[in-house]
Design an enzyme around this catalytic site. Structure first.
Site, mmCIF file in Angstrom:
data_model
loop_
_atom_site.group_PDB
_atom_site.id
_atom_site.type_symbol
_atom_site.label_atom_id
_atom_site.label_comp_id
_atom_site.label_asym_id
_atom_site.label_seq_id
_atom_site.Cartn_x
_atom_site.Cartn_y
_atom_site.Cartn_z
ATOM 1 N N VAL A 158 22.888 15.098 15.876
ATOM 2 C CA VAL A 158 23.851 16.119 15.445
ATOM 3 C C VAL A 158 23.351 17.517 15.763
ATOM 4 O O VAL A 158 23.996 18.508 15.433
ATOM 5 C CB VAL A 158 24.180 16.004 13.942
ATOM 6 C CG1 VAL A 158 24.859 14.695 13.638
ATOM 7 C CG2 VAL A 158 22.953 16.208 13.086
ATOM 8 N N LEU A 215 20.905 20.840 15.521
ATOM 9 C CA LEU A 215 20.316 21.557 14.383
ATOM 10 C C LEU A 215 21.456 21.996 13.468
ATOM 11 O O LEU A 215 21.752 23.172 13.309
ATOM 12 C CB LEU A 215 19.488 22.740 14.880
ATOM 13 C CG LEU A 215 18.472 23.324 13.913
ATOM 14 C CD1 LEU A 215 17.563 22.262 13.331
ATOM 15 C CD2 LEU A 215 17.642 24.385 14.597
ATOM 16 N N HIS A 216 22.149 21.005 12.911
ATOM 17 C CA HIS A 216 23.294 21.230 12.045
ATOM 18 C C HIS A 216 23.152 20.390 10.792
ATOM 19 O O HIS A 216 22.381 19.445 10.753
ATOM 20 C CB HIS A 216 24.592 20.841 12.768
ATOM 21 C CG HIS A 216 24.821 21.654 13.994
ATOM 22 N ND1 HIS A 216 25.263 22.945 13.950
ATOM 23 C CD2 HIS A 216 24.621 21.373 15.295
ATOM 24 C CE1 HIS A 216 25.350 23.412 15.178
ATOM 25 N NE2 HIS A 216 24.953 22.478 16.022
ATOM 26 N N ALA A 217 23.911 20.730 9.776
ATOM 27 C CA ALA A 217 23.970 19.974 8.524
ATOM 28 C C ALA A 217 22.589 19.709 7.939
ATOM 29 O O ALA A 217 21.845 20.635 7.692
ATOM 30 C CB ALA A 217 24.769 18.694 8.729
ATOM 31 N N PRO A 249 19.701 18.357 9.189
ATOM 32 C CA PRO A 249 18.528 18.850 9.921
ATOM 33 C C PRO A 249 18.353 20.375 9.785
ATOM 34 O O PRO A 249 17.234 20.861 9.649
ATOM 35 C CB PRO A 249 18.805 18.456 11.366
ATOM 36 C CG PRO A 249 19.737 17.305 11.271
ATOM 37 C CD PRO A 249 20.584 17.580 10.051
#
Length: 90
Positions: free
Chosen positions: A12, A14-16, A18
């Site tokens: 995904v 570097l989102h949510a 992480p």
């Protein structure tokens, strides 16, 4: 100043989750730390909004920079967070 270039391994990017783990790790250190994509301005690695706006995706490289005591250790921790294919507990 310490610097490290790493590849984003999370599917995904570097989102949510992480990104949250990355920001939490950066915020634990009392030193300045930034993250940037090639050719872009660096952003504050302790800001979740700045990190999300960076839009770092799977397979892209990012550059981490930190200045101060413990910079190398902090960059190693941040690199480990970004290098994980899937965050723990996902």
């Amino acid at each position: 100043m310490s610097e490290r270039t790493i590849k984003v391994e999370s599917k995904v990017g570097l989102h949510a989750r992480p990104a949250a783990l990355f920001v939490q790790t950066a915020a634990q250190a009392p030193i300045d730390v930034t993250v940037a994509k090639p050719g872009k301005e660096p952003v504050n690695a302790k800001s979740i909004l700045a990190v999300l706006a960076l839009d770092a995706r799977h397979g892209e490289e990012i550059t981490l920079r930190a200045d101060g005591d413990g910079a190398d250790e902090l960059l190693a921790k941040l690199a480990a967070v970004v290098a994980e294919a899937e965050p723990k507990g996902a």
